[in-house]
Scaffold this motif. Structure first.
Motif, PDB file in Angstrom:
ATOM      1  N   ARG A   1       0.711  -1.230  -0.033  1.00 32.96           N
ATOM      2  CA  ARG A   1      -0.059  -0.038  -0.120  1.00 32.96           C
ATOM      3  C   ARG A   1       0.813   1.238  -0.051  1.00 32.96           C
ATOM      4  O   ARG A   1       0.648   2.128  -0.585  1.00 32.96           O
TER       5      ARG A   1
ATOM      6  N   LEU B   1       2.707   1.493  -3.262  1.00 34.38           N
ATOM      7  CA  LEU B   1       1.642   1.994  -4.437  1.00 34.38           C
ATOM      8  C   LEU B   1       1.238   3.490  -4.395  1.00 34.38           C
ATOM      9  O   LEU B   1       1.189   4.298  -5.451  1.00 34.38           O
TER      10      LEU B   1
ATOM     11  N   GLN C   1       1.997   7.553  -7.372  1.00 33.79           N
ATOM     12  CA  GLN C   1       0.812   8.127  -7.799  1.00 33.79           C
ATOM     13  C   GLN C   1       1.208   9.330  -8.698  1.00 33.79           C
ATOM     14  O   GLN C   1       0.924   9.602  -9.828  1.00 33.79           O
TER      15      GLN C   1
ATOM     16  N   TRP D   1      -6.755  -6.589  -9.166  1.00 38.89           N
ATOM     17  CA  TRP D   1      -5.953  -7.225  -8.369  1.00 38.89           C
ATOM     18  C   TRP D   1      -6.622  -7.133  -7.213  1.00 38.89           C
ATOM     19  O   TRP D   1      -7.217  -6.342  -6.510  1.00 38.89           O
TER      20      TRP D   1
ATOM     21  N   ASP E   1      -9.562  -4.410  -7.173  1.00 34.47           N
ATOM     22  CA  ASP E   1      -9.410  -3.050  -7.644  1.00 34.47           C
ATOM     23  C   ASP E   1      -8.561  -2.714  -9.012  1.00 34.47           C
ATOM     24  O   ASP E   1      -7.918  -3.860  -9.143  1.00 34.47           O
TER      25      ASP E   1
ATOM     26  N   TYR F   1      -5.587  -1.451 -11.058  1.00 34.79           N
ATOM     27  CA  TYR F   1      -4.189  -0.990 -10.750  1.00 34.79           C
ATOM     28  C   TYR F   1      -3.455  -0.915 -12.466  1.00 34.79           C
ATOM     29  O   TYR F   1      -3.937  -1.516 -13.422  1.00 34.79           O
TER      30      TYR F   1
ATOM     31  N   ILE G   1       3.870   0.345  -9.588  1.00 38.20           N
ATOM     32  CA  ILE G   1       2.322  -0.005  -9.460  1.00 38.20           C
ATOM     33  C   ILE G   1       1.866   1.141  -9.003  1.00 38.20           C
ATOM     34  O   ILE G   1       2.086   1.705  -7.839  1.00 38.20           O
ATOM     35  N   VAL G   2       0.384   1.504  -9.585  1.00 39.23           N
ATOM     36  CA  VAL G   2      -0.222   2.588  -9.031  1.00 39.23           C
ATOM     37  C   VAL G   2      -1.841   1.898  -8.846  1.00 39.23           C
ATOM     38  O   VAL G   2      -2.277   1.225  -9.954  1.00 39.23           O
ATOM     39  N   GLN G   3      -2.567   2.222  -7.775  1.00 44.45           N
ATOM     40  CA  GLN G   3      -3.649   1.734  -7.533  1.00 44.45           C
ATOM     41  C   GLN G   3      -4.574   3.010  -8.065  1.00 44.45           C
ATOM     42  O   GLN G   3      -4.671   3.990  -7.509  1.00 44.45           O
TER      43      GLN G   3
ATOM     44  N   HIS H   1     -10.537   3.014  -5.216  1.00 45.80           N
ATOM     45  CA  HIS H   1     -10.293   2.578  -4.017  1.00 45.80           C
ATOM     46  C   HIS H   1     -11.591   2.560  -3.197  1.00 45.80           C
ATOM     47  O   HIS H   1     -12.433   3.605  -3.291  1.00 45.80           O
TER      48      HIS H   1
END
Length: 450
Positions: free
Chosen positions: A25, A28, A32, A370, A379, A381, A390-392, A395
């Motif tokens: 977390r 990630l 951003q 993922w 969610d 990604y 990696i970016v989420q 949310h």
């Protein structure tokens, strides 16, 4: 067949420890800013004022079409991801219709503080709807004109909307680094609306307008994918009693022959040149990845692993790599290989369930769904392939799956249950500005045209 489908949709998760979950977390969230820079091509947002184009007629039909045009043009430019639209409450008292009407100082001074100005008019000429549109750089009064064009359309709703999409695309391309707008693109998807007991393939305009069915087989149809020239859709159909690959011509509204292989055949994917199709088939026992010519001949098996290998997607930039999903490690994960099946490697190594890969147009990113832990939900990604960053993107908004890139690389469509039922949404590729596109029935498995 039923057990296989359940395995793919509700796989047994590879458990992540609490420490690993928190570490992921944190990593990630730290990436951003990198994605925002990549999506905006490193350029700041442009302050754009979009005025209403007045109808040069008192005819009610023309006034209605002008209102439709103005709303679509405003929405297209607002959805682009590269502009900050100046609020209409900040406009000067007088908005221009002709080039000579522009008061440059009133547009560049606060509160408007405009950089670029869109204005024009709508007329009826020889029973045609004629739109005159202009784009001015109001900070360059000596040479302000960037675009000056006329657009001719039939006076009906569909044509009026298209006559707004066209200048919007040109404005976006002119100010957005030469990347064409997406406003004339379409999406295909699966829908069970209209009391249908069996999902069918549908298409719609990029903004959710003009939704219409492509198939009416009365049988399960899934996983639609556009050909590179947007003239055909490949998808999975059960209409002949077996999950087969179907190809449908949008030009002739007819099915194009493709061989029927035994076993499960699903998740077709066109190569970037349109000459080959990769797909999943269990003709040899286990579901594996195969490649064939677009007519189904010259079949080649690419994967040789126990378990399920499914959902291939080609690198659209090179055409030399394929990403796919495999549960060979115990849970679904995303792998990559060369177009001939060599050079196999796992893309996502952090555990959980990772699936639904979609390759960005520049070939540098893959969007995917993922679930990091067995107690979490899916969610969307994005991973940068070269660096592994990696970016989420979504949310705490229910279940989000099956992302698909727009051809501009600035947008994604996906399915989500955040509105209490499964629907198609779109968002900017940094996760901002989510917008619901479908509302009737349930809709899923979207694919964006090229």
């Amino acid at each position: 067949m039923k057990s296989l489908r359940l395995k793919l949709i509700f796989p047994l998760a590879a458990l992540c420890s609490t420490a690993l979950f928190l570490t992921l977390r944190t990593a990630l969230s730290q990436t951003q800013d990198w994605l925002e820079i990549g999506i905006n091509r490193g350029q700041p947002s442009i302050r754009l004022a979009v005025t209403d184009f007045p109808a040069q007629s008192s005819d009610q039909q023309i006034s209605t079409l002008a209102q439709e045009f103005n709303q679509v043009l405003h929405d297209d430019l607002g959805n682009s991801g590269i502009f900050t639209l100046v609020g209409k409450s900040n406009f000067p008292v007088k908005t221009p219709v002709e080039a000579a009407d522009v008061d440059f100082k009133s547009w560049t001074d606060p509160p408007a503080s405009t950089q670029m100005l869109v204005f024009g008019k709508i007329e009826i000429v020889n029973q045609n709807l004629v739109v005159t549109g202009r784009l001015f750089d109001v900070q360059n009064p000596a040479n302000p004109s960037a675009i000056a064009k006329r657009y001719v359309a039939t006076p009906n709703e569909i044509s009026a909307r298209e006559s707004a999409h066209r200048p919007a695309n040109e404005i976006i391309q002119t100010l957005g680094g030469g990347i064409p707008g997406i406003n004339l693109t379409r999406m295909s998807f699966v829908s069970n609306r209209r009391n249908s007991a069996h999902p069918e393939i549908w298409v719609m305009d990029y903004d959710g307008f003009n939704q219409r069915p492509i198939t009416s087989y009365g049988s399960l149809s899934l996983t639609p994918r556009w050909s590179p020239d947007n003239t055909k859709l490949a998808f999975t159909s059960y209409v002949l009693g077996n999950p087969d690959i179907f190809i449908f011509s949008l030009e002739t509204n007819r099915r194009i022959p493709f061989p029927r292989y035994k076993g499960l055949n699903t998740t077709p994917a066109w190569s970037p040149d349109g000459k080959r199709i990769a797909f999943c088939s269990s003709m040899s026992g286990d579901p594996e990845i195969y490649v064939a010519d677009a007519n189904g001949y010259n079949l080649q098996r690419l994967t040789f692993s126990p378990g399920v290998d499914i959902s291939p997607v080609w690198n659209p930039k090179t055409g030399n790599e394929i990403a796919f999903v495999s549960d060979r490690s115990g849970s679904p994960q995303i792998y990559m290989m060369s177009g001939d099946g060599t050079n196999l490697r796992r893309l996502i190594a952090q555990g959980g369930d990772a699936s639904g890969p979609s390759w960005s147009p520049n070939g540098q990113l893959i969007a995917f769904q993922w679930r990091l832990s067995d107690t979490g939900t899916y969610d969307i990604y994005v991973i940068e392939i070269a660096t592994g960053k990696i970016v989420q993107l979504t949310h705490d908004a229910a279940r989000n799956e099956h992302p698909w890139w727009a051809p501009d690389g600035r947008h994604l469509c996906f399915e989500s249950t955040r509105a209490k039922s499964k629907q198609i949404w779109m968002m900017l590729a940094d996760g901002a500005n989510p917008r619901q596109l479908t509302h009737e029935g349930e809709n899923w498995n979207p694919s964006w045209s090229n």
